[in-house]
Design an enzyme around this catalytic site. Sequence first.
Site, PDB file in Angstrom:
ATOM      1  N   ILE A 154      22.158  45.440  59.355  1.00  0.00           N
ATOM      2  CA  ILE A 154      23.463  44.773  59.232  1.00  0.00           C
ATOM      3  C   ILE A 154      23.678  44.304  57.794  1.00  0.00           C
ATOM      4  CG2 ILE A 154      24.907  42.857  60.045  1.00  0.00           C
ATOM      5  CD1 ILE A 154      23.408  43.052  62.750  1.00  0.00           C
ATOM      6  N   GLU A 175      24.273  28.003  73.169  1.00  0.00           N
ATOM      7  CA  GLU A 175      25.471  28.812  73.422  1.00  0.00           C
ATOM      8  C   GLU A 175      25.834  28.743  74.892  1.00  0.00           C
ATOM      9  OE1 GLU A 175      25.076  32.718  71.764  1.00  0.00           O
ATOM     10  OE2 GLU A 175      24.935  31.955  69.728  1.00  0.00           O
ATOM     11  N   HIS A 211      29.999  34.285  69.557  1.00  0.00           N
ATOM     12  CA  HIS A 211      28.966  35.339  69.607  1.00  0.00           C
ATOM     13  C   HIS A 211      29.576  36.694  70.024  1.00  0.00           C
ATOM     14  CE1 HIS A 211      24.374  35.993  70.152  1.00  0.00           C
ATOM     15  NE2 HIS A 211      24.965  37.064  69.635  1.00  0.00           N
ATOM     16  N   GLY A 224      29.805  39.316  67.842  1.00  0.00           N
ATOM     17  CA  GLY A 224      29.448  40.311  66.835  1.00  0.00           C
ATOM     18  C   GLY A 224      29.429  41.746  67.353  1.00  0.00           C
TER      19      GLY A 224
HETATM   20  P1  NAD Z   1      17.020  44.403  60.998  1.00  0.00           P
HETATM   21  O1  NAD Z   1      15.687  44.251  61.619  1.00  0.00           O
HETATM   22  O2  NAD Z   1      17.504  45.764  60.650  1.00  0.00           O
HETATM   23  O3  NAD Z   1      17.102  43.510  59.669  1.00  0.00           O
HETATM   24  C1  NAD Z   1      16.563  42.220  59.577  1.00  0.00           C
HETATM   25  C2  NAD Z   1      15.981  42.057  58.173  1.00  0.00           C
HETATM   26  O4  NAD Z   1      15.531  40.720  58.032  1.00  0.00           O
HETATM   27  C3  NAD Z   1      14.779  42.981  57.909  1.00  0.00           C
HETATM   28  O5  NAD Z   1      15.014  43.766  56.777  1.00  0.00           O
HETATM   29  C4  NAD Z   1      13.621  42.015  57.699  1.00  0.00           C
HETATM   30  O6  NAD Z   1      12.704  42.468  56.722  1.00  0.00           O
HETATM   31  C5  NAD Z   1      14.352  40.769  57.229  1.00  0.00           C
HETATM   32  N1  NAD Z   1      13.579  39.541  57.422  1.00  0.00           N
HETATM   33  C6  NAD Z   1      12.799  39.196  58.483  1.00  0.00           C
HETATM   34  N2  NAD Z   1      12.249  37.979  58.271  1.00  0.00           N
HETATM   35  C7  NAD Z   1      12.683  37.558  57.063  1.00  0.00           C
HETATM   36  C8  NAD Z   1      12.454  36.388  56.298  1.00  0.00           C
HETATM   37  N3  NAD Z   1      11.663  35.413  56.746  1.00  0.00           N
HETATM   38  N4  NAD Z   1      13.070  36.278  55.099  1.00  0.00           N
HETATM   39  C9  NAD Z   1      13.855  37.283  54.624  1.00  0.00           C
HETATM   40  N5  NAD Z   1      14.096  38.420  55.294  1.00  0.00           N
HETATM   41  C10 NAD Z   1      13.526  38.552  56.512  1.00  0.00           C
HETATM   42  O7  NAD Z   1      18.034  43.678  61.973  1.00  0.00           O
HETATM   43  P2  NAD Z   1      19.630  43.864  62.034  1.00  0.00           P
HETATM   44  O8  NAD Z   1      19.980  44.940  62.994  1.00  0.00           O
HETATM   45  O9  NAD Z   1      20.175  43.888  60.666  1.00  0.00           O
HETATM   46  O10 NAD Z   1      20.044  42.488  62.743  1.00  0.00           O
HETATM   47  C11 NAD Z   1      19.849  41.229  62.101  1.00  0.00           C
HETATM   48  C12 NAD Z   1      20.062  40.118  63.105  1.00  0.00           C
HETATM   49  O11 NAD Z   1      21.440  40.100  63.508  1.00  0.00           O
HETATM   50  C13 NAD Z   1      19.323  40.331  64.447  1.00  0.00           C
HETATM   51  O12 NAD Z   1      18.001  39.867  64.375  1.00  0.00           O
HETATM   52  C14 NAD Z   1      20.153  39.549  65.416  1.00  0.00           C
HETATM   53  O13 NAD Z   1      19.620  38.250  65.503  1.00  0.00           O
HETATM   54  C15 NAD Z   1      21.529  39.479  64.770  1.00  0.00           C
HETATM   55  N6  NAD Z   1      22.561  40.150  65.564  1.00  0.00           N
HETATM   56  C16 NAD Z   1      23.659  39.428  65.901  1.00  0.00           C
HETATM   57  C17 NAD Z   1      24.665  40.013  66.658  1.00  0.00           C
HETATM   58  C18 NAD Z   1      25.893  39.229  67.032  1.00  0.00           C
HETATM   59  O14 NAD Z   1      26.512  39.536  68.046  1.00  0.00           O
HETATM   60  N7  NAD Z   1      26.299  38.260  66.243  1.00  0.00           N
HETATM   61  C19 NAD Z   1      24.543  41.341  67.094  1.00  0.00           C
HETATM   62  C20 NAD Z   1      23.413  42.070  66.696  1.00  0.00           C
HETATM   63  C21 NAD Z   1      22.423  41.463  65.935  1.00  0.00           C
END
Ligand code: NAD
Length: 307
Positions: free
Chosen positions: A151, A260, A278, A280
């Site tokens: 994302i 939530e 929520h 997204g």
């Molecule tokens: P992803 O796993 O592709 O990316 C997450 C990134 O965070 C990774 O590159 C990882 O290295 C990095 N990361 C992990 N711990 C870290 C830290 N301590 N400091 C810095 N970077 C760190 O995941 P994604 O698909 O991009 O999704 C990200 C988040 O979005 C998900 O974990 C989820 O919680 C959230 N999400 C929200 C919705 C919504 O409806 N709002 C929908 C889907 C996902």
Amino acid sequence: MTMKILLCDPVAETVLEHFRSLDDCTVEEVFDRDALEQEIDDANFLVVRSGTTVDPDLLDQADELIGIVRAGVGLDNIDLEYADEQDVNVENTPEASTNAVAELVIGHILSVFRSIPQADAALKEGNWIKSDLNGREIQGKTTGIIGYGRIGRRVGQLVQAFGSDVVAFDEYIDDETIREHGAQPVSLKELLEQSDIVSVHVPLTDETRHLIGPSELKTLTDDAVLVNCSRGGIYDEEALLEALRNDEIVGVGLDTYEEEPPGDQPLLQEKSMVGTPHIGASTPEAQERIGQLVIDKIETMMRESDT
Ligand code: NAD
């Protein structure tokens, strides 16, 4: 051999249609626990969302289970360790919602920058508040992305299309990869100091809980905007409230909350906070992609179980 698939929560209609059209599959919707327990003994695949708890008790009844697909992201409703012990494969579909979440982030940035929710509410109440609403543009700003995964990278592409520079902090991705994906790698402190817009895209873990706390909010410039469409709990709600009340940041866009729904969380009363419930991943496009990924993942597991 005929494969039996149970859809335990509602998913895109295409999943049911696809597996119904195959001669060597049966597919049924079993949306309550009793129906699921009656059908699970000879089931080969389960498709679940967050509504079905896959616990050891359920897995013990599933003698023929090959795999579980979680249509969506979070796997906290599945006992992963026990599934692994039983040789049951577990897959999810996190890639399906990437673009939907990233576009919502843009919506939040524009909502805060241009006060769209306030403008709309005032207009509908008959108030023409044009002179109160001086917005800002994304073009020429710096966007800091915390967590440069799926994302985060998509948000990076979108804000670049608006003309923003992108800096990124990711604890687990090397600088070269961040550069290859169009951003300048920086430390968290540098990101907070340099960015006009900060968007958070890390998972919620012990390490990221309250990653955005009092000192991070103080490091941001007074006219920075924070967007969190990842998970509640990653930002400290009390510290954020303080920062907004003390004008330490200019505004915030939130899609996720520690609780939530967030009930009477005082953040919701802040004029400079734009909130969504929520949503997204809540687009038909994302749901269709989830459906296609569920089909692909089950078919891959079927092929692998054949060999
Ligand atoms: P992803 O796993 O592709 O990316 C997450 C990134 O965070 C990774 O590159 C990882 O290295 C990095 N990361 C992990 N711990 C870290 C830290 N301590 N400091 C810095 N970077 C760190 O995941 P994604 O698909 O991009 O999704 C990200 C988040 O979005 C998900 O974990 C989820 O919680 C959230 N999400 C929200 C919705 C919504 O409806 N709002 C929908 C889907 C996902």
